[in-house]
Each structure stands twice: as structure tokens, then as C-alpha cells.
Design an enzyme around this catalytic site. Structure first.
Site, mmCIF file in Angstrom:
data_model
loop_
_atom_site.group_PDB
_atom_site.id
_atom_site.type_symbol
_atom_site.label_atom_id
_atom_site.label_comp_id
_atom_site.label_asym_id
_atom_site.label_seq_id
_atom_site.Cartn_x
_atom_site.Cartn_y
_atom_site.Cartn_z
ATOM 1 N N ALA A 1 23.732 12.807 -8.794
ATOM 2 C CA ALA A 1 25.561 13.551 -7.910
ATOM 3 C C ALA A 1 26.870 12.227 -8.619
ATOM 4 O O ALA A 1 26.924 11.788 -8.045
ATOM 5 C CB ALA A 1 24.995 13.585 -6.873
ATOM 6 N N GLU A 2 26.775 12.045 -9.931
ATOM 7 C CA GLU A 2 27.240 11.128 -10.283
ATOM 8 C C GLU A 2 29.020 11.609 -9.738
ATOM 9 O O GLU A 2 29.757 10.957 -9.115
ATOM 10 C CB GLU A 2 27.177 11.954 -11.700
ATOM 11 C CG GLU A 2 26.193 10.872 -12.692
ATOM 12 C CD GLU A 2 25.430 12.086 -12.982
ATOM 13 O OE1 GLU A 2 25.863 13.178 -12.389
ATOM 14 O OE2 GLU A 2 24.156 12.060 -13.303
ATOM 15 N N PHE B 1 23.325 4.885 -17.014
ATOM 16 C CA PHE B 1 23.784 6.332 -18.829
ATOM 17 C C PHE B 1 25.112 6.483 -19.028
ATOM 18 O O PHE B 1 25.700 7.356 -18.418
ATOM 19 C CB PHE B 1 22.944 7.447 -19.825
ATOM 20 C CG PHE B 1 21.284 6.902 -19.533
ATOM 21 C CD1 PHE B 1 20.921 6.997 -18.326
ATOM 22 C CD2 PHE B 1 20.771 6.867 -20.382
ATOM 23 C CE1 PHE B 1 19.252 5.999 -18.389
ATOM 24 C CE2 PHE B 1 19.360 5.993 -20.752
ATOM 25 C CZ PHE B 1 19.025 6.308 -19.587
ATOM 26 N N PHE C 1 26.719 10.347 -18.813
ATOM 27 C CA PHE C 1 26.885 11.086 -17.439
ATOM 28 C C PHE C 1 27.868 10.714 -17.076
ATOM 29 O O PHE C 1 28.249 11.122 -15.885
ATOM 30 C CB PHE C 1 25.372 10.836 -16.080
ATOM 31 C CG PHE C 1 24.082 11.291 -17.207
ATOM 32 C CD1 PHE C 1 22.995 10.006 -17.236
ATOM 33 C CD2 PHE C 1 24.459 12.506 -17.920
ATOM 34 C CE1 PHE C 1 22.013 10.635 -17.749
ATOM 35 C CE2 PHE C 1 23.034 12.807 -18.445
ATOM 36 C CZ PHE C 1 22.055 12.494 -18.827
ATOM 37 N N HIS D 1 21.850 10.568 -24.722
ATOM 38 C CA HIS D 1 21.149 9.663 -23.585
ATOM 39 C C HIS D 1 22.093 8.337 -24.852
ATOM 40 O O HIS D 1 21.636 7.175 -25.121
ATOM 41 C CB HIS D 1 20.183 8.814 -23.687
ATOM 42 C CG HIS D 1 19.509 9.908 -22.322
ATOM 43 N ND1 HIS D 1 19.002 11.151 -22.547
ATOM 44 C CD2 HIS D 1 19.105 9.726 -21.277
ATOM 45 C CE1 HIS D 1 19.108 11.548 -21.172
ATOM 46 N NE2 HIS D 1 18.661 10.559 -20.347
#
Lengths: 336, 345, 410
Positions: B77-78, B101, B104, B147
Site C-alpha cells: 500500500a505505497e 523499489f 513503486f 523493477h
């Protein structure tokens, strides 16, 4: 004497005169402020555009009456009511709407970015759902610091469909944060009827999915709001974690000033809800229950009128920010 | 193992011979640990950063030392992580939001750009937002399209955000400590391909200020401005160029905001030639920013066109061969700088 | 767009050539293969043809000028949409530029040279703007290097800083040239003076003890007030001005056979500089207070030494003060500046034997030597003028209260 409400989830509280008058005062302050702001806006003197809270006063007043000065509130684009209810001075707020330097945000935020750290007002917001996260974050800070502060997030039915609602409620619940989520369901997100874009329109019922208490309240009954908000806030303050309160209410005017609000709503519907005026309701119910007199309310009306006139005069006479400071405060430096 | 040159502008109390050699990951953890000990308002949230110590071991030992209140794992839940970070910062805490990362951070852009970067300004200075967003950018061994991103210029573009991109263990520790003492939103981008690299790091406390680039290698003929993983590749390229009689000066930017213009301009005044090597794309990247700054403030020093050596403009391919073709290699750097020096450009 | 016609490579060893004749003028229509000029090398004369149709726009190199191979000689404006013809701004690094040398016929060689990879569009009328790097342009400007004489080693003939490293002589030669010119000018003026002005001189030795006393008492207050050091020259200028004001017959010029009366009293001051003597003018000096004279003198002296004098700074004087008293010169005779009437030459102020009341004493004295144009004034007038000067120098306090006093102007 007791006032018992006959509306849904009615309040069984002992409401004394002082509380009633203070709630009334708050709601009238909000109403008169909004009407004055609307008037100035339509006269062409106000920059930007505003979202008017008239009709929903009971929610802001009822919830914030249960908060301390060092509790936190995060709000939305329709945030004047929350700001005033939390204690932002009317002058500071009106000046901010005018974008002048004497505003609570120095004129740099305007209607959707009112900020006031002294009363824990973490900002109205141009984006609705972030308030949910900001309030929860403030609650997290309080939890870490071991204080008994509580945070409240206000948002609308529209905000409840956003990812931030889901992420925020889940994580706040997982961490038992001292935050209360207050959804002002006025049935329309901008011009979009809530029912057309939502399968489950019972916002309060969603709380169960996150394992937290959820309750639906008549948002136009300030005593009911006061009571239920009080329970949720107390729960949070005692470490019982977050709650979700859905306040059923209605905005009298369009989404923003200038939107007639009847292209997507019927005039009848608007009229019906105006008939459930929260301000009138408190006044009438209290007079009927002999808790306060007509004169008490009139006195408040006049007092508020003066306060609002004063705020408007103040705001209209204040200067704008000069170019020489326009680059200040991009970054904080200790030298400030 | 790449040799890390520790010559830098900031003061390190002990001589290089006395310093320990630790990894980039360890250096970052040390910096965070020291600051968390120093300031009880700092807390740390992110996915897998608790007991596990982080995907790259970038938070190893912190949960064990500071406990589960201050070091918390989050769900995926960024946006909430970043949004909670803003709220907590407004309320007086200093959160570290570890997005792990860099890619994100896109899930959290609204909270970073619309909220974190603006509030100090639009509240007219009444609120501070002391918050660090930490993440690892860049590609290594086919990390693939989701990524491998290096869009630090997205953040450098926004007023109100500071951006650091450390290239060595020494720099990571010094910069992360400075970041955690800065009461502004700081975007701290490490490189996943550098976590395992080793370098000398003093035991005594030191900080590296933001806005001070590292003229890591001195040269006369051409200035190579670079950052992150490309610093080592630029140094390797410089070695080879030297064998061909080309003396390259390598400048490690360290921070994009604030940007050390002075070091860059002084270098250009000496060499007259600017090359920017950036793992990010050329289009609207930090390489374009550096080129524009020099073209304006150093125009009379330029003896040759500005050359940018960047990742070619495609999504990051998984394929091991294309991956190494798209991203600037030592060979490509040598070839293009040579062409510049031979006046083919 | 513009096409360059450049100095062709006519032989293996040729490095430069000169323009022999221009057969066309700017504005003339040009056809492809038409001969537009001839050039000369040490071995041969050759016709140079145009490689395009168009109009001769601009000639850059004149007859007799020697330039390196590859230097643009002229521009021909061709018809056609310049935006179409303009190459894209993005540099194509994969294409190598053509070498400048072309061993065969002149016309094809030039065509090749023009198609050299210059990917940046060249605006018409500014031919060499893109052929010089900004750094080289700056260095050339700072060192006074003529870029048209430099051959560029960069792609497309771009001149880079390296190309300027072997051109230091140009810079110093320019400085030498300018010094020579300066001396030539001074020489001309001196010869003109000696040969056209019938000059005679009168001299006097004056008792300067009062002057010294005045100087000593004034030097500190004046220094504080003006920020500049008071000099004897300032006092002498003032004395001369006062005397001239009292002797209007001396404020006259000989101008093409007639006497002219300048409207103001202006004096020149001889200033020694690295590049020869300069003589800036203090205009209206009789109206200047001592303080103003000090400031103006300092300002003009600085300007002279930095070669910053404007024409207005050196015109209009009726006479000049030349003070060599800082050297061990007892007296000397100055040369009158052409266009002026006199020059007052002052020697070293030092203690000398003096007779006072028939007794030999020691006094600080000054020798004043006044040279005068006999066409303007005769011996008696000159003597009176000198006498007045002497009188003021010996009783210099009057220069303090005489500042505003203006004698009748003739």
C-alpha cells in the site's frame, strides 16, 4: 430537561444549554461564513472558486465539538466548515479565501488549502482522499509519541470509492491508530450520483471489511452526530483503534459556487432536504424542549453576523503577497 | 570487485588506511541506525523492512533494535505509506518511507508531489514536512521493466523535494544522515546494483552536505558528470581513455536537488567539454538539466557540443543482451567520449 | 540558403593563397560553373568557378589578402526555401565530415567542401557564426585574435580553442602595432609644432617657501575631503588658472591666420603614461575650486593611464602645464601643443641659494619656463603673464579666495 431525538440513531444525551448554544453557534458561524463567501464570490471579487458547505454544518460542528485543540483534522475541498469547527479564526479563513497575506496560509493555499497548526488543522485539500491518509498518519505520530491525541478525517461519498480509503482504513485498523473516519455522504460526488457508481452504497457497512466499527448517522441531527462522534473519538483516544462514521447529509448548493446543482438533482429533492435544515432543527428542538430561548439564539445570530461582517471587511481590506516573498518557504531551513 | 575511490570533499577524520571496508547496504543501515538513535521522532515503515531487514538488507537489524512500534512492516500500500508519512510529518514525527523499489513510488506520486512537496510552501511556512522516501532504483541482472526505473528527474523537477542519489558506501552513509537531519521531504534513491559494493567507511560520525558534488577524478580534457551506478562505469571508462591519452575529469553529482552547479562549471572552465553519463533516459532527464545549465551559465567555456550518454529510450528489457546494450556500458562511454575528443562531433 | 566559396586546395603542398581579382560584385547573378574570381598561390594563378546558381551575396576576402586553404571567400545566396534546405539541428554523429583537400578540378572540389557535414542551419548573413566554438570565440576576443585567419580543426571546419594556441603572435603584434601608432602620432604633432609655431620662452626662478607652507597645511584636509592626495601640480594648475584669468590677452588662440578667443579658460596637463605622454584638459578651470581641481586631475590622470580618455577629454585647452619636478630636472623648455598658445614647464622644487635683502640664504625654489606662440603674444605680454604666475606662486594664498573671482573676459 432531556431532548430526545426522534430521528435515526437519535441522541439520548443530556444536552445542556451551554452545549446546545455552542453547537448552534458553531453551525451558524459556518453557515453565515459560507453564505458571505458565496456572496463575495458571486460579486467577482474572490479569486479561484469555492465549494460551499451549507446544509452539512451539523457534521463538522458535531464531530469537532468532541475534539481538543491538539487533536487533528484533515479535510477536503469542501473544508471551510471543518476549519471553522476545528477553531480556525473566521478572519484567517475568509482572508485565505481572498488569497491575501493575512490568510491562515498566507494567501498561498486559498479555499482548498487552509492550514492551521495551532488548532491541529492539517489542511483542507484539493485532492479528497489524501485527507484519509494524512489524518491516519498524524494518528500514527500520536501513537508513537504516546500522547492521547486523536485525528479525524473528513471525506465524502466520492472519497469512499478511492484507493486511499481502502489502503488507509486497512492500515489504520491493522495498527489500531487513534483516528476516526467521517464520511459525509451527500449522495453526489461532483455531479455523479453515488448510487450510479457504487454497488454497495452503505458506506458504514464497509467498516466491517476492515474489522472496525462502522455506524450510520443522521448527518443533519447535530446531537446525533455529537453523540456518535464522541463514542468513536473516545474509543480511539483509549487505544481502541479507528472507526468509520457515515453521516447522511445534503449540500444545498451545487458542487462548487456557480454550479446550480439541479442539472443532476431535482429541485424537489433539494427543497426536501432544505426542509431538514440542521441549524433550524437544533434551534426548534431546543426551544421546544425549553433548553434555550428564542432570544438566546437571536443573540447568537446577531453576534455571528457581526463576526462574519468583520471577517469579510478584514479580508477585503488585506493586501496581497508581494513578489519579494514569492520564493519563500519552498524549503524549510533552520534559519527561518 | 569495483574499486571505490573515497576522495571526497567532506572531511573524514581518519585516514583511508584506518577505515573499515563495508558494503553500501551496511553503510546505509548504519546511517539510519545512528540517526534513529539520535532522534526518537524518526520511525521507519515499508514492505519487508521489519524482522526481515529489507529486500536488500537495507534495514537489517533496525527492527531488532528499535522495536515494532518504530520499525513497521506495511502491506502493499505505497500510497498509504506515503500519505501516512505526510500526516505523521505534519504532526511532528520524521518518517522514513521505504518504498523498496523506486518504480513503486509511482503508486505514491500524488502523496509525494501534491502533498509532501507543497505543504511547507502553501501553508506559508506554518507546517514542515520532514519525511524521507527511500527506494532503490536502477537495473541489475535483468530486473526487467517494472523493477529497473531511474526516473529521479521526475522528483528533481518538483519544487519542494530534495533528491539524493549516492554512488558509494561512503556517500550513502554521509548523505542518509544529512537527509534525516533535513526537515524537508527528501527522495533518497539508492541503487540496487550497488548494495553489494564495498568501500571504506569511517567509524566516526560524518555527514555529507547536500549540494556538494564529488570531483572524484581529476582531468584536463573533458568533464564527465554522472551519478549512481554510472559513476563506477565512468571511472572505468576514464581509466581506458587515459591509456589513449585522454584525461577525463569525473564529477559525481551525489544530489540532484540541491545541484552543485559550481563544481560543474569550474570543471567545464578547465576542460571546455561536457559529457553527462546517466542511467536514466536522456529525454528531459537530469542530463538535459545539466546541459542546459552549462549552455547558459558556462556558454563561453564550451569548446565542443554537450554529449549525453544515457539509457536508450525503450522500456527496460528483460533480455540479458539487450539490457546491457540499452544501458550505457564502459565501452559505449569510451567510444563516444573518444569521438568527441577526435572532433567527430 | 548561403553557399560558401572557399579558398581551394590547388596543389598538394598548398596551404594558403591570395585573391587576385574579383570578377563579380555583390548583387550580381551567378550561374553554376561561372568564374567569379581568380586566386594566386606561390606557383600559379587559377580561376575559381561557382558551384551553384544564385546571387553573389557577400565578399569576405579582398584582393591581395592571403588566407589559408578552406577559408570562405564569398557567399552565394541560392534560391529556394531556406527552411527546406536547412539541415536538422540534431547533430548526426555517425556521418564523418569531408576532408577539405580536393586534388582535382577546382569546381568539384568546392562542391565537396560545401557539402561538408555542418548539420546546423547557417543563417544568411552570418557566415562563420557556427564555425567557432563559444570557448574559442571568447579566447579570440580576449587575445585579439582575428578568427578569419584561423583554420578550424573541428568537424565542418569548426574553430576550437586548440586552433588558437598557435596564434599568440597575432595578439602581441597587435599591441606592438598600437604602440608604434602612438609614437607616430606624437612625432607628427611635435614636428608640426616646431615647424609651424614661432615659439619663444621666458623663465623665472621663484621663491616657493609660501607654496610649500600652503601645501603642507592643505594636504591633510584636502586628502580627507577628496579621498585623493593633494599634489603641487594641483596648486600650480590653480595658480596658472588664476594668472590666466587676470591676463585675458593670453587666453587667445591662433587659428588659421586669425586670433580666436575661447569662451572658457581651459588648461591641459601633461601626463606621462606607459604608452607615451597624454594631455587631458581641465575645462573651465578658473571656475573650479581647488578641491574640484584635485578630483578632476586625479580622474583624468587615471583615465589617461588606462588609455580611456575620450576625445572630449583632450580638446579645448589654451595652454598646458608640464611638471617634471618629480625628477631631478632644474628647468626645461616644453613644446607647445599645436592648437594651443603656451606651455608652462616646471622643474624640481628644491632648496637653492637665494638672495634676500642682499644676503645669501637657502630657500625652496622652483624654475618656471613659459614657452609662447609669438603669433598670439609678444615678449612683453609673455613677461607680464610669467610675472603674474610667479607672483601667484610666491603668494599662493590668493588661490584659495580667488576661486570664484573672475576677471573681465576679453
Amino acid at each position: 430537561m432531556k431532548v430526545s431525538s426522534k430521528t435515526k440513531n437519535g441522541s439520548e444525551l443530556n444536552l445542556d444549554k451551554e452545549l446546545v448554544l455552542s453547537l448552534y453557534r458553531k453551525m451558524v458561524l459556518i453557515r453565515e461564513f459560507e453564505l458571505k463567501a458565496k456572496e463575495i464570490f458571486h460579486s467577482g471579487k474572490m479569486p479561484g472558486f469555492i465549494h460551499i458547505y451549507v446544509g452539512e454544518e451539523a457534521v463538522a460542528a458535531g464531530v469537532c465539538a468532541q475534539l481538543h485543540q491538539d487533536d487533528y483534522v484533515a479535510s477536503t475541498h469542501r473544508g471551510h466548515g471543518h476549519a471553522l469547527a476545528k477553531g480556525v479564526a473566521p478572519r484567517d479563513a475568509m482572508a485565505e479565501l481572498m488569497g491575501v497575506v493575512t490568510g491562515c496560509s498566507g494567501g498561498r493555499g486559498g479555499t482548498m488549502h487552509l492550514y492551521d497548526p495551532e488548532v491541529g488543522f492539517l489542511g483542507s485539500n484539493g485532492v479528497v482522499p489524501p485527507g484519509i491518509l494524512i489524518a491516519a498518519g498524524a494518528a500514527l505520530s500520536a501513537q508513537l509519541r504516546g500522547t492521547k491525541q486523536v485525528a479525524v478525517a473528513f471525506f465524502g461519498d466520492g472519497g469512499s470509492n478511492n484507493g486511499a480509503f481502502h489502503e488507509g482504513l486497512n492500515l489504520a485498523a491493522a495498527w489500531d491508530l487513534p483516528v476516526v473516519f467521517v464520511c459525509e455522504n451527500n449522495f453526489y460526488a461532483t455531479e455523479m450520483p453515488f448510487s450510479e457508481t457504487t454497488k454497495n452504497t452503505n458506506v458504514a457497512s464497509r467498516a466491517k471489511a476492515y474489522g472496525i466499527p462502522g455506524i450510520q448517522v443522521d448527518g443533519n441531527d447535530v446531537t446525533a452526530v455529537y453523540e456518535k462522534a464522541g463514542e468513536a473519538i473516545q474509543r480511539a483516544r483509549e487505544g481502541g483503534g479507528p472507526s468509520l462514521i457515515e453521516c447522511i447529509t445534503y449540500r444545498w448548493f451545487g458542487h462548487h459556487a456557480g454550479d446550480p446543482g439541479v442539472s443532476y438533482r431535482t429541485k424537489e429533492e433539494v427543497a426536501e432536504w432544505k426542509g431538514r435544515d440542521p441549524v433550524g432543527k437544533l434551534r426548534n428542538d431546543s426551544i421546544a424542549a425549553e433548553i434555550a430561548s428564542e432570544k438566546d439564539f437571536q443573540r447568537i445570530d446577531e453576534e455571528i453576523k457581526d463576526v462574519i461582517e468583520d471577517s469579510a471587511d478584514f479580508a477585503l481590506a488585506s493586501p496581497l503577497e508581494t513578489d519579494s516573498t514569492a520564493l519563500d518557504h519552498v524549503f524549510y531551513s533552520p534559519a527561518e | 570487485m569495483p574499486q571505490t575511490n573515497v576522495v571526497s570533499a567532506s572531511s573524514a577524520a581518519s585516514s583511508i588506511a584506518d577505515q573499515r571496508v563495508i558494503t553500501y547496504a551496511q553503510a546505509g543501515v548504519e546511517g539510519v541506525r545512528e540517526e534513529m538513535r539520535r532522534n526518537p521522532d524518526i520511525f521507519y515503515i515499508g514492505q519487508g523492512i521489519g524482522p526481515r531487514g529489507g529486500n536488500f538488507q537495507q534495514s537489517r537489524g533496525l527492527w531488532q533494535e528499535f522495536g515494532q512500534a518504530r520499525v513497521r512492516d506495511t502491506p502493499i500500500a505505497e500510497r498509504a505509506q506515503a500519505g501516512f508519512g505526510v500526516g505523521a510529518a505534519l504532526a511532528g514525527s520524521h518518517p522514513i518511507i521505504d518504498i523498496v523499489f523506486m518504480d513503486f513510488t509511482l503508486e505514491a506520486m500524488g502523496e509525494i508531489v501534491q502533498q509532501a512537496s507543497t505543504i511547507h510552501y502553501i501553508s506559508n511556512g506554518r507546517f514542515k514536512v520532514p519525511m524521507m522516501v527511500r527506494a532503490a532504483g536502477g537495473g541489475v541482472r535483468s530486473t526487467g521493466p517494472h523493477h529497473s526505473h531511474t526516473f529521479w528527474s521526475f522528483f528533481a523537477h518538483i519544487p519542494g523535494l530534495k533528491v539524493a542519489v549516492p554512488s558509494t558506501p561512503y556517500d550513502v552513509k554521509g548523505l542518509i544522515k544529512t537527509a534525516l537531519r533535513d526537515e524537508n521531504p527528501v527522495i533518497f534513491i539508492e541503487h540496487k546494483g550497488l548494495y553489494g559494493t564495498k568501500g571504506h567507511v569511517p567509524e566516526e560520525e560524518y555527514l555529507i552536505p547536500f549540494g556538494k558534488a564529488n570531483a572524484i577524478r581529476s582531468g584536463e580534457d573533458v568533464t564527465v558528470v554522472t551519478l549512481g551506478k554510472m559513476v563506477q562505469r565512468s571511472l572505468d571508462a576514464a581509466e581506458e581513455l587515459q591509456r589513449n591519452g585522454i584525461s577525463a575529469e569525473v564529477v559525481d553529482l551525489r544530489t540532484l536537488v540541491p545541484l552543485d552547479k559550481e563544481t560543474i562549471l569550474n570543471s567545464i572552465a578547465k576542460t571546455g567539454r561536457l559529457v553527462v553519463v546517466d542511467e536514466a533516459y536522456a529525454s528531459c532527464g537530469i542530463s538535459a538539466e545539466v546541459a542546459a545549465i552549462v549552455a547558459f551559465e558556462g556558454i563561453d567555456q564550451l569548446d565542443a557540443p554537450v554529449l549525453r550518454i544515457c539509457t536508450l529510450p525503450t522500456p527496460h528489457s528483460f533480455s540479458p543482451s539487450t539490457d546491457s546494450y540499452l544501458v550505457p556500458s564502459v565501452e559505449r562511454i569510451v567510444a563516444e567520449v573518444s569521438a568527441l575528443m577526435e572532433k567527430k562531433i | 540558403m548561403s553557399h560558401a566559396i572557399t579558398m581551394p586546395q590547388l596543389g598538394l603542398t598548398m596551404t594558403e593563397g591570395s585573391v587576385n581579382t574579383w570578377l563579380k560584385e555583390p548583387g550580381d547573378p551567378i550561374s553554376k560553373d561561372e568564374v567569379i574570381l581568380t586566386v594566386t598561390t606561390d606557383k600559379v594563378d587559377m580561376d575559381v568557378e561557382s558551384t551553384v546558381d544564385g546571387t553573389l551575396e557577400e565578399i569576405l576576402v579582398e584582393v591581395g589578402q592571403v588566407v589559408p586553404v578552406g577559408t570562405p571567400l564569398a557567399y552565394i545566396q541560392t534560391a529556394g526555401d531556406s527552411t527546406e534546405d536547412a539541415k536538422p539541428l540534431v547533430k548526426d554523429t555517425s556521418r564523418k565530415p569531408e576532408p577539405v583537400s580536393a586534388p582535382k578540378a577546382v569546381a568539384p572540389a568546392k562542391a565537396k567542401e560545401e557539402s561538408v557535414d555542418r548539420s546546423v542551419a547557417k543563417p544568411a548573413g552570418l557566415p562563420d557564426r557556427n564555425l567557432v566554438s563559444p570557448r574559442a570565440r571568447r579566447v579570440a576576443r580576449e587575445r585579439g585574435i582575428d578568427l578569419s585567419k584561423i583554420k578550424g580543426s573541428g568537424p565542418g571546419g569548426r574553430i576550437v580553442e586548440d586552433d588558437l594556441r598557435s596564434a599568440p603572435k597575432a595578439a602581441s603584434r597587435q599591441a606592438e602595432d598600437s604602440d608604434i601608432k602612438r609614437r607616430q602620432l606624437i612625432a607628427e604633432k611635435m614636428v608640426e609644432s616646431i615647424t609651424t609655431i614661432p615659439a619663444f620662452s621666458v623663465s623665472v626662478e621663484v621663491n616657493a617657501e609660501n607654496l610649500v607652507a600652503l601645501y603642507e597645511s592643505l594636504k591633510e584636509p584636502v586628502g580627507r575631503a577628496t579621498g585623493t592626495k593633494l599634489t603641487y601640480t594641483d596648486l600650480l594648475l590653480k595658480a596658472l588658472a588664476v594668472s590666466l584669468a587676470k591676463t585675458p590677452e593670453m587666453n587667445r588662440l591662433w587659428d588659421a591666420g586669425a586670433i580666436r578667443n575661447p569662451s572658457e579658460i581651459s588648461l591641459g596637463l601633461a601626463v606621462a603614461t606607459e604608452r607615451g605622454v597624454a594631455a587631458p584638459t581641465l575645462v573651465g578651470i578658473d571656475r573650479l575650486s581647488l578641491e574640484q581641481i584635485v578630483n578632476r586631475r586625479a580622474e583624468l590622470t587615471d583615465k589617461a593611464r588606462q588609455s580611456r580618455l575620450a576625445f572630449s577629454d583632450i580638446e579645448g585647452a589654451v595652454g598646458t602645464l608640464s611638471n617634471l619636478g618629480m625628477y631631478r630636472v632644474d628647468s626645461f623648455e616644453g613644446i607647445i601643443t599645436p592648437g594651443q598658445t603656451f606651455i608652462l614647464a616646471v622643474g624640481k622644487l628644491q632648496n637653492r641659494p637665494w638672495v634676500a635683502d642682499a644676503t645669501l640664504v637657502v630657500k625652496p625654489t622652483l624654475v618656471l619656463n613659459l614657452s609662447i606662440d609669438h603669433r598670439v603674444a609678444d615678449g612683453a605680454v609673455a613677461a607680464v603673464f610669467l610675472q603674474r604666475i610667479a607672483e601667484v606662486v610666491e603668494n599662493p594664498y590668493q588661490i584659495l579666495w580667488n576661486s570664484d573671482a573672475q576677471g573681465p573676459r576679453s
